[in-house]
Design a protein around this motif. Structure first.
Motif: not given
Length: 569
Positions: A223-225, A255-257, A262-264, A289-293
């Motif tokens: 988690n050292r992003v 991770r940052s939403g 992300a898609i690009k 997972t992110l897209a559904v949410d």
């Protein structure tokens, strides 16, 4: 070859003959000519048997040779070796000890001793042998790695690290050493030391960008992003086409939403043939997972379908797209991908079950039968497959086939809810075959397990009313049904029809009017017309029949009722 071996074992030393020193521990001139010849032939045979892996025979022959020359260290060594190869390492210990006692300067004796001690978990003894090899035989520093590994196994991490560092001073930076040190640092949670070592490796091999990628993967795991992101951005400045870096940056965006970013980034990764499908699949899974949410699933769906088109031979990808479309409600399309997955791999029961659930919901009963029967070939003991097939056969009017499948499948139904399902469907199928006694037995069995089962209470009571049989029982069941489900139009219609059959027309009217107000169904509206007719309200009855004729499920007599303004039952 054999002559050289025999000379070594018997104790001759060519250099000794030249220099008159370093003679073997036993002067072979003490052996008679007959014994020497016998020893020579015995040793040749022993070595042959050892090469052929006939270890018991080799052992016996070496023992004969040892009897002839008991102080020859090589014979002791060979016996230890054959015992070790035969899985008898503990018995080998005394022989290798004797070999070393007779000739401590033979490197191979110490190597075998170390291996024997390791195999019987006498690690301290093995360490002594490896350390002796390193200290006394030049060019054998590679045994430092064996020493370090033993220290690791013993949990002596400081000694292991010191030994690895000693090896690095001799051999330079080494990936194997790095991996082993990583294990120690991870165990001790000394992440800074681990990163420092990794940085040394990266600096030593600047052209190998995978080391940076691997370090960044580790940082993300910890988690050292921010630190990983900085390193990846620097890597992309040095190597703009590095897709692995883009893949990790896409995961950071996830991770940052930041789904758009992300898609690009993911689009490039998914299109790059350098990546295997597993890396792409992992990224897509996170995207979904992110897209559904977030409700932004269409673009990810397109990417998923694109991936499925790239990897038509990968089961996981096809099933994954099937799952995604299923979640999105695109059930027909989901089935296509599930079937594509099953062409590759048939052992995933969940995929079969999803297909059957969808096709049953779509009322594709012929396909349900086809796929349920196909699934039974792989899962012959799964009761639910027989239930799907039996139910679909019943819906297709294939009642005998339904009974055959359901009777077979109920043997595998061990849970109460499944038993109730099977007995309920058997009750319906036997009723359709006019095998009423078997039908009632099945219904009664179901109710023993679940007295409140709505399917059984409804169908059992309705079929009894249609046959005007055991109407008091039918009334009791339908009354219970509407008490449990007072707003369900189908159940209200059933109760109303039971009352109608009993001649309780005014009571029946109350339930049928309520059912008709809740659902525009041909059967319900026609029943309401019938009860109105019985109450002498003919015009209203005809009006209801006319409405029913325009809806599904009205009886075949509906037009005749309307034209003759008369009740036909």
């Amino acid at each position: 070859m054999w002559l050289v071996l025999v000379i070594l074992i018997l104790g001759f030393d060519v250099s000794a003959q030249r220099k008159n020193k370093d003679v073997s521990p036993m002067d072979v001139t003490q052996l008679s000519e007959d014994i020497a010849l016998k020893a020579e032939s015995t040793l040749i045979e022993a070595e042959k048997e050892m090469i052929l892996e006939n270890y018991s025979k080799a052992y016996d022959l070496f023992q004969v040779a040892l009897g002839l020359n008991p102080r020859n260290p090589t014979i002791h060594f060979k016996i230890a070796e054959v015992l070790s190869k035969n899985g008898e390492s503990r018995q080998a210990v005394s022989y290798i000890k004797k070999a070393i006692e007779l000739d401590k300067k033979n490197k191979y004796f110490h190597v075998l001793a170390a291996e024997i001690y390791k195999s019987i978990s006498e690690y301290d003894q093995a360490l002594k042998e490896y350390e002796y090899l390193v200290d006394n035989f030049p060019g054998n520093n590679s045994y430092l790695f064996d020493i370090a590994i033993i220290y690791q196994f013993q949990g002596k991490n400081e000694k292991a690290l010191a030994t690895y560092e000693r090896a690095e001073q001799i051999f330079g930076l080494n990936e194997f050493v790095l991996r082993e040190k990583q294990k120690i640092y991870l165990k001790e949670r000394n992440y800074e030391a681990l990163i420092s070592d990794w940085d040394e490796l990266i600096a030593a091999y600047p052209d190998n960008k995978d080391y940076t990628i691997e370090l960044c993967e580790f940082l993300l795991q910890r988690n050292r992003v921010d630190e990983a992101k900085l390193r990846l951005e620097q890597l992309l400045r040095e190597d703009p086409d590095n897709m692995k870096a883009e893949l990790l940056l896409s995961q950071i965006s996830l991770r940052s939403g930041d789904l758009v970013k992300a898609i690009k980034l993911a689009e490039n990764t998914l299109a790059d043939s350098a990546f295997n499908y597993k890396a792409k699949f992992q990224l897509l899974n996170a995207l979904v997972t992110l897209a559904v949410d977030s409700g932004k699933v269409e673009k990810v769906k397109d990417l998923s379908i694109s991936l499925a088109n790239q990897y038509t031979d990968q089961y996981e990808v096809q099933a994954f797209v099937g799952d995604l479309l299923y979640k999105m409600g695109e059930e027909s399309a989901a089935v296509d991908y599930y079937l594509a997955a099953l062409k590759i791999e048939q052992s995933d029961f969940k995929v079969w079950q999803n297909i059957l659930n969808i096709e049953m919901r779509l009322e594709a009963y012929d396909r349900v039968v086809q796929h349920a029967d196909a699934a039974m070939e792989y899962f012959p003991n799964q009761a639910i497959l027989y239930f799907f097939s039996g139910t679909a056969n019943q819906m297709l009017g294939m009642y005998q086939e339904a009974v055959n499948v359901l009777e077979t499948g109920k043997k595998f139904a061990l849970e109460e809810n499944l038993i109730v399902l099977f007995q309920g469907q058997l009750g319906d199928s036997y009723n359709s075959l006019k095998m009423y006694e078997k039908s009632e037995t099945a219904y009664e069995t179901a109710l023993q397990y679940d007295p409140k089962n709505s399917h059984v209470l409804n169908n059992y009571s309705y079929f009894l009313s249609l046959r005007s049989t055991n109407l008091e029982k039918a009334l009791k069941m339908s009354t219970r049904l509407v008490e449990l489900y007072p707003e369900e139009p189908t159940f209200l219609d059933t109760h109303g029809w039971v009352l109608y059959t009993l001649g309780e027309y005014e009571k029946a009217l109350v339930f049928l009017e309520k059912a008709a107000s809740l659902k525009q169904d041909g059967t319900i509206i026609e029943h309401l017309g019938d009860v109105l007719f019985r109450l002498g309200r003919v015009d209203e009855a005809v009006e209801k029949w006319e409405r029913a004729s325009k809806l599904d499920d009205a009886s075949e007599n509906i037009d005749k009722k309307i034209s003759d303004r008369k009740l036909y039952e």
